[in-house]
Design an enzyme around this catalytic site. Structure first.
Site, PDB file in Angstrom:
ATOM      1  N   PRO A  16      25.475 -54.587  -9.615  1.00 54.82           N
ATOM      2  CG  PRO A  16      24.644 -54.371 -11.649  1.00 54.82           C
ATOM      3  CD  PRO A  16      24.728 -53.365 -10.317  1.00 54.82           C
ATOM      4  CB  ALA A  18      28.182 -61.879 -13.410  1.00 58.76           C
ATOM      5  CB  CYS A 100      28.171 -56.135 -18.554  1.00 58.86           C
ATOM      6  SG  CYS A 100      29.389 -57.710 -18.366  1.00 58.86           S
ATOM      7  CE  LYS A 140      26.787 -50.512 -12.756  1.00 56.64           C
ATOM      8  NZ  LYS A 140      27.890 -50.631 -13.440  1.00 56.64           N
ATOM      9  CG  HIS A 170      31.869 -48.581 -13.940  1.00 57.83           C
ATOM     10  ND1 HIS A 170      31.918 -49.445 -13.069  1.00 57.83           N
ATOM     11  CD2 HIS A 170      33.324 -48.163 -14.564  1.00 57.83           C
ATOM     12  CE1 HIS A 170      33.421 -49.482 -13.001  1.00 57.83           C
ATOM     13  NE2 HIS A 170      34.229 -48.773 -13.943  1.00 57.83           N
ATOM     14  CG  ASN A 201      29.673 -48.517 -10.521  1.00 58.85           C
ATOM     15  OD1 ASN A 201      29.602 -49.127 -11.348  1.00 58.85           O
ATOM     16  ND2 ASN A 201      30.133 -48.826  -9.185  1.00 58.85           N
ATOM     17  N   GLY A 225      30.640 -51.620  -5.744  1.00 60.33           N
ATOM     18  CA  GLY A 225      30.856 -53.054  -6.367  1.00 60.33           C
ATOM     19  C   GLY A 225      31.961 -54.007  -5.708  1.00 60.33           C
TER      20      GLY A 225
END
Length: 343
Positions: A16, A18, A100, A140, A170, A201, A225
């Site tokens: 994902p 943004a 994030c 995540k 991540h 990730n 990503g």
């Protein structure tokens, strides 16, 4: 791959992002080989449900199942309400954002900032899982808040106990942002700590790197990503390499042209002409990066003010390249370090 009750094409996931993983991009990546694409982050603030941005992010019309929607926030009740809201609108998987690193997200103690408050994480996970008992919930996250506090293994165990069905990690801390190298050894520790699927990730840019990350981390799949920006075919390249050990030939200029054109047309249809024109600029820049003459092309393209002019410029640029040689893709451009103009 069997994943939280769904049979996926493979173990390749679209991260994902943004402003990137909108419905047109997700559909394109799935078409070109991704097994699952997670939506852009959707706010848990009910006051914003009616905003055009939130409604677009919750638009899954015609999207290939399963539909995974990522929600973000720091209040357990609001997150639970957001999960129910998105399931009612077609979400088949709810993903919780705890990865994030953006300041505007972390400043409200959401995203990866949550990793500092383990009791709050537990309350959020429990609330969301209980809110949508018939819908799988995934998470995540990063490896920790900073390098001195890599608490991902502990949080992973907590998540499994709360009913989380899968994890994407991540391989950086919140403090690392996107600098340095992803730490796959920490992902391996997380994988050893839980029995649910773990997706790795970070820094997966080639088919060979995907194979390396799977081998090092022991993860069940990989999530790509930034490497998919302007290269959505990376998923079929990874899929082929993992299955055969052989590399696919790079796409011909004519295919890049076709994929770019179709993507841009989808953006016009999804956002409307004015917003679609603006949003398409970054994608066109990514598609053309590294091609001969692309720096000058991008500079001119970002000043065009109509969709017709933008599409004509795409056709002229790729048409000229194909006329010279259909295998000119990714030849270094002397001005390729020029700053990309975002939408």
């Amino acid at each position: 791959m069997q994943f939280v009750g769904f049979n996926l094409r493979n173990n390749l996931f679209v991260a994902p992002m943004a402003g990137v993983t909108d419905r047109p991009f997700r559909q394109l990546c799935k078409k070109l080989g991704a097994g699952l694409a997670v939506s852009e982050m959707v706010t848990s603030n009910s006051l914003l449900y009616g905003s055009a941005k939130t409604q677009r992010r919750a638009n899954h019309d015609g999207e290939v199942a399963p539909i995974s929607v990522q929600i973000a926030g720091a209040d357990p009740k609001m997150m639970a309400d957001a999960a129910r809201h998105n399931v009612d609108r077609g979400a088949q998987i709810i993903d919780i954002n705890m990865g994030c690193p953006a300041k505007k997200i972390c400043n409200v103690m959401a995203g990866s900032a949550l990793m500092q408050d383990e009791p709050l994480v537990a309350r959020i996970l429990e609330a969301v899982v209980q809110a949508v008992p018939d819908t799988p919930v995934t998470l995540k996250m990063r490896t920790g808040w900073n390098r001195a506090n890599k608490n991902a293994p502990m949080l992973a165990r907590m998540a499994e106990q709360c009913g989380i069905r899968a994890l994407a990690i991540h391989g950086r801390t919140r403090a690392d942002q996107y600098t340095g190298h992803a730490e796959y050894d920490t992902i391996r520790t997380v994988k050893a700590a839980v029995s649910i699927p773990v997706i790795a990730n970070g820094d997966i840019t080639t088919p060979q790197k995907a194979r390396e990350v799977l081998d090092i981390s022991g993860a069940d799949g990989v999530m790509v990503g930034r490497a998919a920006q302007g290269r959505p075919w990376i998923f079929r390249e990874i899929e082929h390499f993992l299955a055969t050990g052989e590399l696919l030939a790079p796409p011909e200029v004519s295919e890049i042209h076709r994929v770019c054109r179709e993507h841009v047309e989808d953006l016009y249809g999804f956002y409307g002409a004015e917003s679609g024109l603006r949003i398409a600029r970054k994608h066109i820049s990514w598609y053309t990066k590294g091609l001969v003459g692309s720096a000058a092309f991008r500079h001119a393209m970002n000043r065009l003010e109509t969709t017709d002019a933008q599409m004509a410029a795409i056709d002229e640029f790729f048409g000229r390249m194909a006329a010279d040689n259909d295998r000119l893709a990714y030849e270094p451009d002397a001005d390729d370090d020029a700053q990309e103009l975002a939408a």
